[in-house]
Design an enzyme around this catalytic site. Structure first.
Site, PDB file in Angstrom:
ATOM      1  N   GLY A  27       0.844  -1.200   0.000  1.00  0.00           N
ATOM      2  CA  GLY A  27       0.000   0.000   0.000  1.00  0.00           C
ATOM      3  C   GLY A  27       0.872   1.239   0.000  1.00  0.00           C
ATOM      4  CB  CYS A  47       5.233  -4.317   0.075  1.00  0.00           C
ATOM      5  SG  CYS A  47       6.086  -2.792  -0.290  1.00  0.00           S
ATOM      6  CE1 TYR A  48       1.487   1.112   5.508  1.00  0.00           C
ATOM      7  CE2 TYR A  48      -0.219  -0.573   5.716  1.00  0.00           C
ATOM      8  CZ  TYR A  48       0.333   0.624   6.122  1.00  0.00           C
ATOM      9  OH  TYR A  48      -0.239   1.340   7.138  1.00  0.00           O
ATOM     10  CG  HIS A 107       5.526  -6.129  -4.544  1.00  0.00           C
ATOM     11  ND1 HIS A 107       4.293  -5.890  -3.983  1.00  0.00           N
ATOM     12  CD2 HIS A 107       6.259  -5.028  -4.309  1.00  0.00           C
ATOM     13  CE1 HIS A 107       4.278  -4.691  -3.442  1.00  0.00           C
ATOM     14  NE2 HIS A 107       5.457  -4.135  -3.625  1.00  0.00           N
ATOM     15  CD  GLU A 139       2.463  -8.839  -5.034  1.00  0.00           C
ATOM     16  OE1 GLU A 139       3.238  -9.592  -4.411  1.00  0.00           O
ATOM     17  OE2 GLU A 139       2.261  -7.657  -4.714  1.00  0.00           O
ATOM     18  CG  ASP A 196     -15.373  -9.013 -20.689  1.00  0.00           C
ATOM     19  OD1 ASP A 196     -14.728 -10.070 -20.787  1.00  0.00           O
ATOM     20  OD2 ASP A 196     -14.855  -7.891 -20.763  1.00  0.00           O
ATOM     21  CE  LYS A 223     -11.512 -10.170 -22.739  1.00  0.00           C
ATOM     22  NZ  LYS A 223     -12.506  -9.079 -22.716  1.00  0.00           N
TER      23      LYS A 223
END
Ligand code: XMP
Length: 515
Positions: free
Chosen positions: A56, A83-84, A170, A172, A228, A371
């Site tokens: 964050g 991280c944060y 990170h 991710e 979608d 997607k």
């Protein structure tokens, strides 16, 4: 679905938070994201197998920065701070966090202690993505440092006894080469999730949630035929059947045969249980667009006319309880809105529809998915591959692939040329590897010769681009023999065309579409 397997991600406002959830789902563990404002009691009631605190923009030591009581870390539930989230964990538990003397940003070599379960099977030196101004200068009591970099003494720390883990980088982000492995180690190893979640569980869970939310109410969805809205229609139909009405506006600016394809899937003879209304509005659109050449004006007319048509249909249906939309996660990010601003985005997304349609609430069943996840859900729901792998198609359709005035004749030309192009690209096996490709009709006519006759006909432009994010794009290298075959077929089979161009322009300076 095994609800015991839920991991929750607490969102502190970082930019990669959806990615965290996505990576967890890739480990076949179900995952939901909640705001940092979520009450601790609510978190406890969810009984998650693990908690991940995201990055964050704040500094945890500043007054008013998002935080949690110490109790969050003594629930007996494994917690991973990123991280944060890592800094917050240290700060709350008595470590020290301060402004870093060296701000780390980018791919950084990290030395890890692979005896930690978090780094099981991870290389001792591994490239990770760092992006932080603050750093942990001292880990909290009871924690062991399990990774460091040249500038960051505590790149990761663990309190194995309490199953608490803090990572400064990170995992991710794909730039963290072994990041997915680390998240896997956390959710499957530390949290002990069995990993039984699959996309079919998403469908199942969503169906349940939709049923709970909608009850006996009526839902209205504008179905465009794109991926979608089609997947949203499939999902809603699975959940509530005929309580769903889909309005499909054929504005006459769709690709060749697309209107019929959508009707074949969702109409009366299709596989889905819903009320399907197809509005053939071609003539109305062509009449409105007659003589109009200015691109923005064309876009505006097409958008406004859509609202008019939809409004007329909605009036016939009467009041509905929910307006459904196929908003997916990148739409939410692209508009710079998220979380609590979601409804504003939805209004924006349909160009003001909610002003005209009488409904109580918006429902967006795909808003947490990327997607490719939407596509997986689509296949799961039995939507044909042809539709699920459809390429991006702009709302204003062929209207912005015909330069200058739009007429029925020009639509016919561009539809036929585009169908040939798509067919040949597929034959060459390139349909899944090129980002977006289509034919457009230039407003140029030129002299040619066919047989012994002089011709004075239109030029078609072929476009094919590769792109990661649609913000920038490079012209794709379609093999010359494929282009030649497309050219030859278009000139022979499409009346009114005597020249074919290939567009080499990247974006910027060009855009992907022509108008
Ligand atoms: P441009 O032409 O802006 O296109 O480089 C980027 C991507 O967005 C699509 N596009 C649109 N999609 N409504 C849409 O839903 C629109 O008005 C619109 N204009 C462009 C385009 O197809 C490409 O994928």
């Amino acid at each position: 679905m095994d609800r015991k397997e839920k991991v929750i991600v607490i969102d502190f406002g970082g930019q990669y938070n959806q990615l965290v959830a996505r990576r967890v789902r890739e480990c076949n563990v179900y995952c939901e994201i909640y705001s940092y404002k979520t009450d601790l009691e609510q978190i406890k009631a969810m009984n998650p197998k693990g908690i991940i605190l995201t990055g964050g923009p704040n500094s945890c030591y500043e007054e008013g920065a998002p935080t949690y009581q110490e109790e969050l870390f003594s629930l007996g539930i494994p917690v991973l701070g990123l991280c944060y989230g890592a800094q917050l964990m240290m700060h709350v538990l008595g470590g020290r966090v301060e402004k870093a003397p060296v701000r780390e940003y980018g791919k950084i070599q990290v030395s890890v202690d692979s005896s930690s379960p978090l780094f099981d099977d991870v290389s001792e030196t591994t490239v990770c993505w760092m992006s932080h101004n603050d750093y942990i200068s001292q880990a909290a009591l009871g924690f062991r440092i399990i990774a460091h970099t040249a500038d960051c003494p505590v790149a990761a720390a663990e309190c194995a006894k309490k199953k608490l883990y803090a990572i400064q980088f990170h995992p991710e982000v794909l730039h963290t080469v072994e990041g997915t492995k680390m998240l896997y180690n956390f959710v499957r190893g530390v949290c002990g999730c069995a990993g039984t979640w699959r996309m079919d569980s998403f469908v199942e869970e969503s169906v349940k949630q939709i049923r709970e939310k909608v009850g006996g109410g009526k839902v209205l969805l504008a179905l465009s035929g794109g991926v979608d809205s089609s997947v949203a229609a499939g999902l809603l139909s699975r959940a509530i059947g005929k309580q769903l009405t889909c309005v499909f506006v054929d504005h006459g600016l769709l690709r060749k045969d697309e209107g019929d394809e959508v009707e074949a899937v969702f109409g009366q003879d299709g596989d889905f249980d819903l009320n399907f209304i197809r509005v053939n509005a071609q003539e109305r659109y062509y009449a409105k667009l007659a003589g109009v050449t200015e691109p923005e004006r064309k876009r505006k007319i097409i958008g406004e006319e859509f609202i008019r048509v939809f409004e007329e249909e909605a009036k016939k249906i009467g009041a509905v309880d929910f307006l459904a939309q196929g908003t997916i996660y990148p739409d939410v990010v692209e508009s710079g809105l998220g979380g609590e601003s979601a409804v504003i985005k939805s209004h924006h997304n349909v160009g003001g529809l909610p002003d005209y349609v009488d409904f109580k609430e918006i429902i967006e069943p795909l808003r947490d998915l990327f997607k490719d996840e939407v596509r997986k859900a689509g296949l799961e729901l039995g939507i044909p591959e042809k539709l699920v792998y459809r390429q991006p198609f702009p709302g204003p359709g062929l209207g912005i692939r015909i330069i200058g005035e739009v007429t029925a004749e020009k639509v016919r030309i561009v539809q036929d040329a585009d169908a040939i192009y798509r067919e040949e690209i597929a034959k060459a096996g390139l349909d899944r590897s090129i980002g977006q490709y289509f034919a457009a009709l230039t407003n140029m006519r030129s002299v040619g010769v066919m047989g012994d006759e002089r011709t004075y006909d239109y030029a078609v432009a072929l476009r094919a681009v590769n792109t990661v994010d649609f913000m920038t794009a490079e012209s794709a290298e379609v093999p010359f023999e494929v282009l030649q075959m497309v050219m030859s077929r278009i000139i022979n089979e499409v009346r009114g065309v005597n020249r074919v161009f290939y567009d080499l322009t990247s974006k910027p300076p060009g855009t992907i579409e022509f108008e």
